[in-house]
Motif scaffolding. Structure first.
Motif, PDB file in Angstrom:
ATOM      1  N   LEU A 113       0.842  14.682   9.859  1.00 58.57           N
ATOM      2  CA  LEU A 113       0.495  13.251  10.797  1.00 58.57           C
ATOM      3  C   LEU A 113       1.779  12.342  10.474  1.00 58.57           C
ATOM      4  O   LEU A 113       2.300  11.764  11.360  1.00 58.57           O
ATOM      5  CB  LEU A 113      -0.632  13.039  10.702  1.00 58.57           C
ATOM      6  CG  LEU A 113      -1.002  11.643  11.589  1.00 58.57           C
ATOM      7  CD1 LEU A 113      -0.928  11.859  13.094  1.00 58.57           C
ATOM      8  CD2 LEU A 113      -2.683  11.166  11.407  1.00 58.57           C
ATOM      9  N   PHE A 114       1.849  12.186   8.934  1.00 67.07           N
ATOM     10  CA  PHE A 114       2.898  11.363   8.662  1.00 67.07           C
ATOM     11  C   PHE A 114       3.035  11.465   7.053  1.00 67.07           C
ATOM     12  O   PHE A 114       2.094  12.141   6.493  1.00 67.07           O
ATOM     13  CB  PHE A 114       2.235   9.766   8.970  1.00 67.07           C
ATOM     14  CG  PHE A 114       1.025   9.328   7.878  1.00 67.07           C
ATOM     15  CD1 PHE A 114       1.044   9.020   6.582  1.00 67.07           C
ATOM     16  CD2 PHE A 114      -0.207   9.704   8.436  1.00 67.07           C
ATOM     17  CE1 PHE A 114       0.022   8.679   5.688  1.00 67.07           C
ATOM     18  CE2 PHE A 114      -1.458   9.424   7.771  1.00 67.07           C
ATOM     19  CZ  PHE A 114      -1.194   8.827   6.302  1.00 67.07           C
ATOM     20  N   LYS A 115       4.238  11.240   6.603  1.00 65.54           N
ATOM     21  CA  LYS A 115       4.625  11.378   5.235  1.00 65.54           C
ATOM     22  C   LYS A 115       3.881  10.432   4.306  1.00 65.54           C
ATOM     23  O   LYS A 115       3.908   9.157   4.969  1.00 65.54           O
ATOM     24  CB  LYS A 115       6.227  11.435   5.031  1.00 65.54           C
ATOM     25  CG  LYS A 115       6.714  12.506   5.701  1.00 65.54           C
ATOM     26  CD  LYS A 115       8.254  12.498   5.896  1.00 65.54           C
ATOM     27  CE  LYS A 115       8.734  13.738   6.659  1.00 65.54           C
ATOM     28  NZ  LYS A 115      10.497  13.584   6.498  1.00 65.54           N
ATOM     29  N   THR A 116       3.752  10.549   3.223  1.00 61.49           N
ATOM     30  CA  THR A 116       3.522   9.612   2.377  1.00 61.49           C
ATOM     31  C   THR A 116       4.524   8.480   2.460  1.00 61.49           C
ATOM     32  O   THR A 116       5.757   8.657   2.151  1.00 61.49           O
ATOM     33  CB  THR A 116       3.225  10.320   0.787  1.00 61.49           C
ATOM     34  OG1 THR A 116       2.206  11.194   0.913  1.00 61.49           O
ATOM     35  CG2 THR A 116       2.906   9.190  -0.184  1.00 61.49           C
ATOM     36  N   SER A 117       3.982   7.313   2.268  1.00 62.40           N
ATOM     37  CA  SER A 117       5.078   6.059   2.576  1.00 62.40           C
ATOM     38  C   SER A 117       4.533   4.729   1.777  1.00 62.40           C
ATOM     39  O   SER A 117       3.144   4.805   1.683  1.00 62.40           O
ATOM     40  CB  SER A 117       5.275   5.973   3.866  1.00 62.40           C
ATOM     41  OG  SER A 117       3.863   5.419   4.470  1.00 62.40           O
ATOM     42  N   ASN A 118       5.412   3.950   1.461  1.00 56.62           N
ATOM     43  CA  ASN A 118       5.083   2.743   0.847  1.00 56.62           C
ATOM     44  C   ASN A 118       4.883   1.572   2.154  1.00 56.62           C
ATOM     45  O   ASN A 118       6.070   1.730   2.806  1.00 56.62           O
ATOM     46  CB  ASN A 118       5.880   2.409  -0.236  1.00 56.62           C
ATOM     47  CG  ASN A 118       5.737   3.431  -1.367  1.00 56.62           C
ATOM     48  OD1 ASN A 118       4.712   3.754  -1.753  1.00 56.62           O
ATOM     49  ND2 ASN A 118       7.003   3.695  -2.021  1.00 56.62           N
ATOM     50  N   ALA A 119       4.287   0.663   1.974  1.00 56.59           N
ATOM     51  CA  ALA A 119       4.271  -0.283   2.972  1.00 56.59           C
ATOM     52  C   ALA A 119       4.139  -1.781   2.412  1.00 56.59           C
ATOM     53  O   ALA A 119       3.033  -1.881   1.737  1.00 56.59           O
ATOM     54  CB  ALA A 119       3.241   0.014   4.224  1.00 56.59           C
ATOM     55  N   ALA A 161       0.711  -1.116  -0.074  1.00 58.67           N
ATOM     56  CA  ALA A 161       0.221   0.012   0.000  1.00 58.67           C
ATOM     57  C   ALA A 161       0.704   1.279  -0.129  1.00 58.67           C
ATOM     58  O   ALA A 161       1.955   1.240   0.452  1.00 58.67           O
ATOM     59  CB  ALA A 161      -0.962  -0.057   1.292  1.00 58.67           C
ATOM     60  N   GLN A 162       0.391   2.281  -0.644  1.00 56.28           N
ATOM     61  CA  GLN A 162       0.853   3.697  -0.779  1.00 56.28           C
ATOM     62  C   GLN A 162      -0.080   4.385   0.375  1.00 56.28           C
ATOM     63  O   GLN A 162      -1.405   4.801  -0.250  1.00 56.28           O
ATOM     64  CB  GLN A 162       1.277   4.216  -2.016  1.00 56.28           C
ATOM     65  CG  GLN A 162       1.826   5.739  -1.969  1.00 56.28           C
ATOM     66  CD  GLN A 162       1.924   6.251  -3.240  1.00 56.28           C
ATOM     67  OE1 GLN A 162       0.938   6.649  -4.054  1.00 56.28           O
ATOM     68  NE2 GLN A 162       3.094   6.112  -3.820  1.00 56.28           N
ATOM     69  N   ARG A 163       0.290   4.897   1.553  1.00 54.96           N
ATOM     70  CA  ARG A 163      -0.522   5.609   2.275  1.00 54.96           C
ATOM     71  C   ARG A 163      -0.149   7.367   2.106  1.00 54.96           C
ATOM     72  O   ARG A 163       0.978   7.453   2.271  1.00 54.96           O
ATOM     73  CB  ARG A 163      -0.314   5.300   3.667  1.00 54.96           C
ATOM     74  CG  ARG A 163      -0.801   3.886   4.186  1.00 54.96           C
ATOM     75  CD  ARG A 163       0.110   2.696   3.644  1.00 54.96           C
ATOM     76  NE  ARG A 163       1.342   2.862   4.755  1.00 54.96           N
ATOM     77  CZ  ARG A 163       1.428   2.550   5.720  1.00 54.96           C
ATOM     78  NH1 ARG A 163       0.607   1.690   6.325  1.00 54.96           N
ATOM     79  NH2 ARG A 163       2.627   2.661   6.694  1.00 54.96           N
ATOM     80  N   GLU A 164      -1.348   7.980   2.137  1.00 57.05           N
ATOM     81  CA  GLU A 164      -1.258   9.455   1.758  1.00 57.05           C
ATOM     82  C   GLU A 164      -2.212  10.179   2.931  1.00 57.05           C
ATOM     83  O   GLU A 164      -3.367   9.738   3.081  1.00 57.05           O
ATOM     84  CB  GLU A 164      -1.478   9.805   0.424  1.00 57.05           C
ATOM     85  CG  GLU A 164      -1.593  11.243   0.381  1.00 57.05           C
ATOM     86  CD  GLU A 164      -2.202  11.552  -1.241  1.00 57.05           C
ATOM     87  OE1 GLU A 164      -2.119  12.780  -1.339  1.00 57.05           O
ATOM     88  OE2 GLU A 164      -2.445  10.638  -2.077  1.00 57.05           O
ATOM     89  N   GLN A 165      -1.484  11.249   3.454  1.00 52.28           N
ATOM     90  CA  GLN A 165      -2.421  11.973   4.470  1.00 52.28           C
ATOM     91  C   GLN A 165      -3.396  12.703   3.795  1.00 52.28           C
ATOM     92  O   GLN A 165      -3.028  13.389   2.780  1.00 52.28           O
ATOM     93  CB  GLN A 165      -1.402  12.728   5.366  1.00 52.28           C
ATOM     94  CG  GLN A 165      -2.295  13.721   6.430  1.00 52.28           C
ATOM     95  CD  GLN A 165      -1.257  14.410   7.474  1.00 52.28           C
ATOM     96  OE1 GLN A 165      -0.236  14.346   7.387  1.00 52.28           O
ATOM     97  NE2 GLN A 165      -1.868  15.390   8.306  1.00 52.28           N
ATOM     98  N   LEU A 166      -4.411  13.178   4.512  1.00 54.62           N
ATOM     99  CA  LEU A 166      -5.459  13.898   3.671  1.00 54.62           C
ATOM    100  C   LEU A 166      -5.608  14.873   4.868  1.00 54.62           C
ATOM    101  O   LEU A 166      -5.716  14.922   5.875  1.00 54.62           O
ATOM    102  CB  LEU A 166      -6.735  13.154   3.628  1.00 54.62           C
ATOM    103  CG  LEU A 166      -6.681  12.002   2.516  1.00 54.62           C
ATOM    104  CD1 LEU A 166      -8.241  11.308   2.320  1.00 54.62           C
ATOM    105  CD2 LEU A 166      -6.363  12.706   1.154  1.00 54.62           C
ATOM    106  N   TYR A 167      -6.428  16.223   4.198  1.00 58.58           N
ATOM    107  CA  TYR A 167      -6.459  17.293   5.150  1.00 58.58           C
ATOM    108  C   TYR A 167      -8.287  17.994   4.707  1.00 58.58           C
ATOM    109  O   TYR A 167      -8.676  17.538   3.816  1.00 58.58           O
ATOM    110  CB  TYR A 167      -5.873  18.667   4.794  1.00 58.58           C
ATOM    111  CG  TYR A 167      -4.228  18.404   4.778  1.00 58.58           C
ATOM    112  CD1 TYR A 167      -3.658  18.241   6.247  1.00 58.58           C
ATOM    113  CD2 TYR A 167      -3.632  17.715   3.767  1.00 58.58           C
ATOM    114  CE1 TYR A 167      -2.361  18.114   6.397  1.00 58.58           C
ATOM    115  CE2 TYR A 167      -1.966  17.415   4.073  1.00 58.58           C
ATOM    116  CZ  TYR A 167      -1.586  17.692   5.270  1.00 58.58           C
ATOM    117  OH  TYR A 167      -0.240  17.316   5.420  1.00 58.58           O
ATOM    118  N   ASN A 168      -8.701  18.461   5.687  1.00 56.17           N
ATOM    119  CA  ASN A 168     -10.013  19.191   5.703  1.00 56.17           C
ATOM    120  C   ASN A 168     -10.117  19.994   4.436  1.00 56.17           C
ATOM    121  O   ASN A 168      -9.075  20.943   4.374  1.00 56.17           O
ATOM    122  CB  ASN A 168     -10.346  19.804   7.152  1.00 56.17           C
ATOM    123  CG  ASN A 168     -10.787  18.784   8.083  1.00 56.17           C
ATOM    124  OD1 ASN A 168     -10.855  17.612   7.950  1.00 56.17           O
ATOM    125  ND2 ASN A 168     -11.016  19.314   9.190  1.00 56.17           N
TER     126      ASN A 168
END
Length: 816
Positions: free
Chosen positions: A611-617, A574-581
């Motif tokens: 909160l967190f940087k875009t990352s691969n997991a 997965a590639q996770r990305e923080q979202l904002y309002n």
């Protein structure tokens, strides 16, 4: 040679005559000619027997010979009839006299004498419970439920047509028969094998569909009646029965050379899992001879107002006594319906020296062969031990005729077309479906309240989800679940598809996966309802749900390794990305309330905290769940696993794999969980608990979505699951060791009625609460409309990351 042929012919004829069986039929009535239903009819000195039907009629198939028949039912004196069968069927009609149980001394202390008899029976209870090490027998079960009244306001024409209900007559809603071989071995191992079964109509009944459910052994201190109550019922001769019952000796009588005491059983408590009625005890050996007991809705029964149990015991070989017949009658009411019904069971052909093969009791508590439901009416007419009444014959005939019509392609196609029509109200609440019977497939579209959403990240959003189910054959099927989601405020489109391939229902074998993109909750432990979050955000300015974006591909496998051991493993990239309002719109604006950011640890605005940087997991997850003494019912379509009587243990391991496919994470995590969601504790209710201990053994590279989060609750609703903390913030987490424990007990009503001070009041007590810096405990009230619920609850959690307590509390609730 001629003499040998004559001798051979004579022997052959003799064998045929000996093997020939004849019918004894008749009717059992009182002296006025009124039929006596559910009378036990059995052959003295054997375990051959039957029961009369609702019209007092019986039939018994025996080989030629001389027999003594016993006719027994509660309220009437036993009658013995000597008969001889030679070469034809025989009709034996009998009339029973009302029982005459009299006290020898009119001035005797009936209460004191009854207490002495009961104490003797209690002293013998455990010995009689364990005297039979093993046995097998044949059991015949018949159940019938009848509609007495249905409110016209409740039953529409469509419902009447669907269930063939005529609200102006006494309708048979449900009728079924079953023949099984029941096998038992101490202390509590059972297996029954269905020989044949037959149903008429739709099974909406409160029904005993297993012989094991008729094993109401009053020699046990407490026992269950499946589906009737959450509590175990207390036997009148339980070790602690004197705490629950008072007794009165009504008289004695002599039957078959035995002196029988009739004792009235009187409950000491209005509410509780306890009986009213009569128990009959033999003098000297202090055995149960018969019971006629009933329990009412004061015991908080499910669906039933009153349930009567009539049970007769017979003396068999080696002075063993076993039930010959049991008759259960009941009545109840539910949302405008009033109904009554009965279940009868006859036990015959006892074998007290069964030769069970090795591993016979292997967790399979019931086997339903494919042929058991295919026996025709000719078979049942020949093998049914209790005759049908004319009304029951008509019911079978009419329902079978309706079924034959309903199974035709013309009818099925028309029904399918009608059901596949779009109905807006149904779609809004329940979702909608389209079925293709010929292809063995269906589409299900999730309801509109799950489709139209609002949150501060996406604004208004549409989340279309559907499930396509396809059956390949009797054992194999698959489901494909596409999802398409679009947020109108952040213009973000997400799409994914999941699948499940179920290829062996005997081993819970499922191959599954999912790929695409999704907007997900930052707490992967919590089922935070998007619908509830939409309502709370728009009308209460409480936006508790925090979201992030993931693009992923995942594959997994679930499979029973062997009895009681379930393996589940998956690999996900997965590639996770923080979202904002992106919007702060509300319908109701509360001046003293401010919407929070999408970062749960920096709720202040503007929403620009990282909160967190875009990352691969790349994450490997495995779990093994062990169910002690796992039990199941085997059917032609797979195993039906039964709720475990003992707690389960689950071991979970997760590994973040670094430097493969540019994965940024590197961690090792494991936890051990022990849990049980329904432990019946005698007659005092039931408990649920879960205890989990976990640890991160390696945290070289950890991103917030990988932390251990806990199941909290801070929304406008309450999640009544024992694994959730009541007041913990949703996004509390740890990257160290932790222990959490939850316990809940649902009390029985009669115990709580002693606490007179809290009847018609709600009481809460929270002792100690610390939410990692959150000082105040939110107000909380739990409502159960129309039900009484008494709960004692404890939640406790501690992380060894700084010694922080997540929440610890002791709560007691009383709800109306």
């Amino acid at each position: 040679m001629k003499k040998n042929l004559i001798l051979f012919a004579f022997l052959l004829i003799s064998v045929q005559v000996a093997a020939q069986q004849y019918l004894i039929t008749g009717k059992v009535a009182d002296l006025a000619g009124n039929a006596i239903p559910f009378t036990s009819v059995y052959v003295i000195g054997t375990s051959a027997g039957t029961s009369t039907n609702a019209n007092g009629q019986y039939m018994l198939k025996l080989k030629p010979g001389k027999y003594q028949l016993s006719f027994r039912t509660l309220g009437f004196k036993q009658r013995l009839e000597n008969i001889e069968l030679s070469s034809q069927n025989k009709v034996v009609n009998v009339q029973l006299r009302v029982e005459q149980y009299k006290l020898n001394d009119a001035n005797a202390d009936s209460t004191g004498l009854a207490l002495t008899i009961i104490k003797n029976a209690i002293a013998k209870r455990e010995g009689y419970l364990n005297e039979t090490l093993a046995y097998s027998c044949n059991v015949y079960i018949k159940g019938m439920q009848r509609l007495l009244h249905a409110s016209q306001n409740v039953v529409s024409k469509a419902v009447s047509k669907q269930f063939d209900i005529d609200t102006t007559t006494n309708n048979i809603l449900y009728m079924a028969e079953m023949q099984t071989q029941f096998n038992f071995e101490q202390p509590n191992r059972v297996k029954e094998i269905v020989i044949s079964s037959k149903e008429a109509g739709v099974n909406n009944a409160f029904s005993f569909n297993r012989a094991a459910n008729l094993q109401m052994n009053f020699y046990r201190n407490t026992f269950d009646i499946q589906g009737l109550s959450q509590r175990r019922l207390v036997s009148p001769i339980a070790d602690d029965a004197l705490n629950f019952y008072s007794y009165k000796l009504l008289g004695t009588s002599v039957e078959n050379g035995k002196t029988i005491h009739k004792i009235q059983v009187l409950p000491k408590h209005i509410h509780g899992p306890i009986f009213n009625g009569y128990i009959y005890i033999t003098d000297g050996d202090w055995r149960i001879y018969s019971v006629h007991l009933f329990v009412t809705k004061n015991a908080n029964l499910n669906y039933v107002d009153t349930l009567n149990i009539n049970q007769d015991y017979i003396q068999l070989s080696n002075d063993r006594w076993q039930p010959a017949a049991v008759a259960i009658t009941y009545s109840g009411a539910l949302v405008g319906f009033r109904y009554t019904g009965y279940i009868i069971g006859t036990f015959s052909d006892y074998n007290f020296d069964p030769k069970f093969p090795p591993k016979f009791f292997n967790g399979e508590i019931m086997r339903v062969p494919n042929h058991s439901r295919k026996e025709d009416s000719v078979y049942w007419a020949k093998n049914r031990p209790v005759p049908l009444t004319p009304e029951e014959v008509r019911n079978y005939r009419d329902k079978d005729a309706v079924t034959r019509i309903a199974e035709t392609d013309v009818y099925q196609d028309s029904l399918e077309r009608a059901n596949n029509k779009f109905k807006p109200l149904r779609y809004m609440i329940f979702g909608d479906s389209i079925k293709n019977r010929a292809a063995g497939s269906s589409w299900f579209f999730h309801p509109s309240y799950e489709t139209i959403l609002f949150n501060n990240v996406e604004g208004f959003a549409l989340d279309f989800k559907a499930d396509y189910d396809k059956r390949i054959d009797r054992l194999k099927s698959y489901t494909i679940s596409p999802e398409l989601r679009y947020g109108f405020s952040n213009n973000l489109l997400s799409a994914n598809v999941g699948f499940k391939y179920r290829y062996n229902p005997y081993t819970k074998a499922i191959f599954y996966g999912k790929a695409g993109s999704s907007v997900l909750d930052l707490n992967n432990e919590v089922n935070n309802s998007p619908f509830i979050n939409s309502i709370s955000t728009l009308f209460f300015e409480s936006n508790t749900m925090k979201l992030y974006r993931s693009k992923y591909a995942m594959l997994g496998l679930q499979h029973n390794l062997f009895r009681g051991v379930l393996f589940d493993g998956s690999l996900e990239y997965a590639q996770r990305e923080q979202l904002y309002n992106t919007t702060y719109f509300t319908v109701v604006d509360k001046p003293d309330v401010v919407l929070t950011s999408n970062n749960p640890f920096h709720p202040e605005l503007p929403d620009n905290n990282l909160l967190f940087k875009t990352s691969n997991a790349l994450t490997l997850k495995t779990s093994v769940t062990y169910t002690f003494d796992e039990q199941y019912v085997s059917t032609p379509n797979g195993f039906l696993y039964q709720p475990s009587r003992l707690p389960k243990i689950k071991l979970t391991y997760k590994k973040g794999i670094k430097n493969v496919l540019n994965s940024d994470i590197d961690y090792d995590y494991a936890d051990l969980q022990v849990y049980d969601d329904h432990i019946k504790i005698g007659h005092v209710g039931y408990s649920s608990f879960t205890v989990t201990a976990g640890k991160f053994f390696n945290t070289n590279a950890l991103v917030y979505p990988d932390y251990k989060k806990f199941k909290g609750n801070e929304g406008i609703t309450f999640t009544p699951l024992v694994s959730y903390f009541h007041f913990l913030r949703y996004y509390t987490y740890t990257d160290d060791s932790f222990v959490e424990a939850h316990y809940e007990h649902n009390f029985s009503g009669f115990l709580m009625n002693k606490l007179k001070g809290i009847r018609h009041a709600k009481l809460e007590e929270i002792i100690g609460a610390n939410y990692l810096g959150r000082a105040n405990t939110p107000a909380y009230t739990e409502f159960y409309v129309g039900l009484k619920r008494y709960i004692f609850r404890v939640d406790y959690g501690i992380s060894f990351l700084g010694g922080n307590h997540y929440m610890h509390g002791i709560m007691f609730y009383y709800g109306l």
